[in-house]
Scaffold this motif. Structure first.
Motif, short mmCIF file in Angstrom:
data_model
loop_
_atom_site.label_atom_id
_atom_site.label_comp_id
_atom_site.label_asym_id
_atom_site.label_seq_id
_atom_site.Cartn_x
_atom_site.Cartn_y
_atom_site.Cartn_z
N ALA A 50 1.03 10.25 -2.81
CA ALA A 50 1.91 9.08 -2.65
C ALA A 50 3.36 9.38 -3.03
N GLU A 51 3.56 10.12 -4.12
CA GLU A 51 4.94 10.37 -4.57
C GLU A 51 5.71 11.31 -3.64
N GLU A 52 5.02 11.99 -2.74
CA GLU A 52 5.68 12.89 -1.78
C GLU A 52 5.63 12.35 -0.35
N PHE A 53 4.94 11.24 -0.16
CA PHE A 53 4.73 10.70 1.19
C PHE A 53 6.03 10.21 1.81
N ALA A 54 6.19 10.53 3.09
CA ALA A 54 7.28 9.98 3.90
C ALA A 54 6.79 9.91 5.33
N GLY B 108 1.49 12.24 13.67
CA GLY B 108 2.53 11.42 13.09
C GLY B 108 1.96 10.42 12.10
N MET B 109 2.75 10.14 11.08
CA MET B 109 2.39 9.09 10.11
C MET B 109 3.54 8.09 10.12
N SER B 110 3.26 6.87 10.59
CA SER B 110 4.31 5.90 10.84
C SER B 110 4.44 4.81 9.79
N GLU B 111 3.45 4.70 8.92
CA GLU B 111 3.47 3.62 7.93
C GLU B 111 2.88 4.12 6.62
N PRO B 112 3.21 3.49 5.51
CA PRO B 112 2.68 3.92 4.21
C PRO B 112 1.24 3.48 4.00
N SER B 113 0.31 4.27 4.54
CA SER B 113 -1.12 3.99 4.35
C SER B 113 -1.86 5.31 4.20
N MET C 153 0.84 -1.18 0.00
CA MET C 153 0.00 0.00 0.00
C MET C 153 0.89 1.25 0.00
N THR C 154 0.42 2.29 -0.65
CA THR C 154 1.15 3.54 -0.72
C THR C 154 0.52 4.55 0.23
N GLY C 155 1.34 5.36 0.89
CA GLY C 155 0.83 6.34 1.82
C GLY C 155 0.43 7.63 1.15
N TYR C 156 -0.58 8.29 1.73
CA TYR C 156 -0.98 9.62 1.29
C TYR C 156 -1.83 10.26 2.38
N LEU C 157 -2.05 11.57 2.26
CA LEU C 157 -2.75 12.33 3.30
C LEU C 157 -3.89 13.14 2.69
N THR C 158 -5.06 13.09 3.35
CA THR C 158 -6.23 13.87 2.93
C THR C 158 -6.87 14.51 4.15
N THR C 159 -7.81 15.43 3.88
CA THR C 159 -8.59 16.05 4.95
C THR C 159 -9.98 16.34 4.44
N HIS C 160 -10.86 16.69 5.35
CA HIS C 160 -12.23 17.10 5.04
C HIS C 160 -12.63 18.03 6.18
N VAL C 161 -13.11 19.22 5.85
CA VAL C 161 -13.50 20.18 6.88
C VAL C 161 -15.00 20.40 6.80
N LEU C 162 -15.67 20.17 7.92
CA LEU C 162 -17.12 20.37 8.00
C LEU C 162 -17.42 21.47 9.00
N ASP C 163 -18.28 22.39 8.60
CA ASP C 163 -18.73 23.49 9.45
C ASP C 163 -19.96 22.98 10.20
N THR C 164 -19.77 22.54 11.44
CA THR C 164 -20.87 21.93 12.18
C THR C 164 -21.90 22.95 12.65
N ALA C 165 -21.52 24.22 12.76
CA ALA C 165 -22.47 25.25 13.17
C ALA C 165 -23.46 25.56 12.04
N ARG C 166 -22.99 25.51 10.81
CA ARG C 166 -23.83 25.82 9.65
C ARG C 166 -24.37 24.55 8.99
N GLY C 167 -23.82 23.39 9.38
CA GLY C 167 -24.28 22.13 8.83
C GLY C 167 -23.92 21.92 7.37
N CYS C 168 -22.68 22.30 7.01
CA CYS C 168 -22.26 22.17 5.61
C CYS C 168 -20.74 22.03 5.53
N PRO C 169 -20.23 21.64 4.36
CA PRO C 169 -18.78 21.61 4.17
C PRO C 169 -18.21 23.02 4.29
#
Length: 117
Positions: free
Chosen positions: A54-58, A93-98, A1-17
């Motif tokens: 993935a190509e920048e993951f460490a 911390g990210m300790s493994e390529p996932s 498996m190759t490692g990578y990083l993502t996010t998702h931000v939700l505005d819980t006060a307004r009930g939307c992304p």
């Protein structure tokens, strides 16, 4: 498996992304903090690309900086002086390529995060 990083931000006060929220990614190496990139969330509260593909993951220690105050200002949330939440740093911390997913659930007076999937 190759490692990578993502996010998702939700505005819980307004009930939307949280669209238009600026995020910075830093790599932490001891006392050194190196900025890797700046991204802005789209209409789904996600970035258009993986934060760390993935190509920048460490394995290592990283920090995401979420510019919540600017986002809240842009959405018309009544301002405070100073704003209770302005800049939200999340160091992890990210300790493994996932897949690492670091979401942010945001309101003007609180936030939470977790390791998502």
């Amino acid at each position: 498996m190759t490692g990578y990083l993502t996010t998702h931000v939700l505005d819980t006060a307004r009930g939307c992304p949280a669209e238009g929220l600026t995020i910075e990614l830093y790599r932490i190496d001891g006392d050194t903090r190196s900025k890797l990139k700046t991204l802005v969330t789209n209409d789904d509260g996600r970035t258009d690309e993986q934060i760390l593909p993935a190509e920048e993951f460490a394995p290592g220690e990283y920090e995401l900086i979420f510019y919540a105050g600017s986002y809240l200002d842009a959405t018309g949330t009544p301002p405070e002086d100073p704003r209770f939440l302005d800049v939200i740093p999340i160091r992890f911390g990210m300790s493994e390529p996932s897949h690492y997913h670091v979401p942010l659930l945001l309101s003007p007076f609180g936030y939470s995060t977790y390791r998502g999937s």
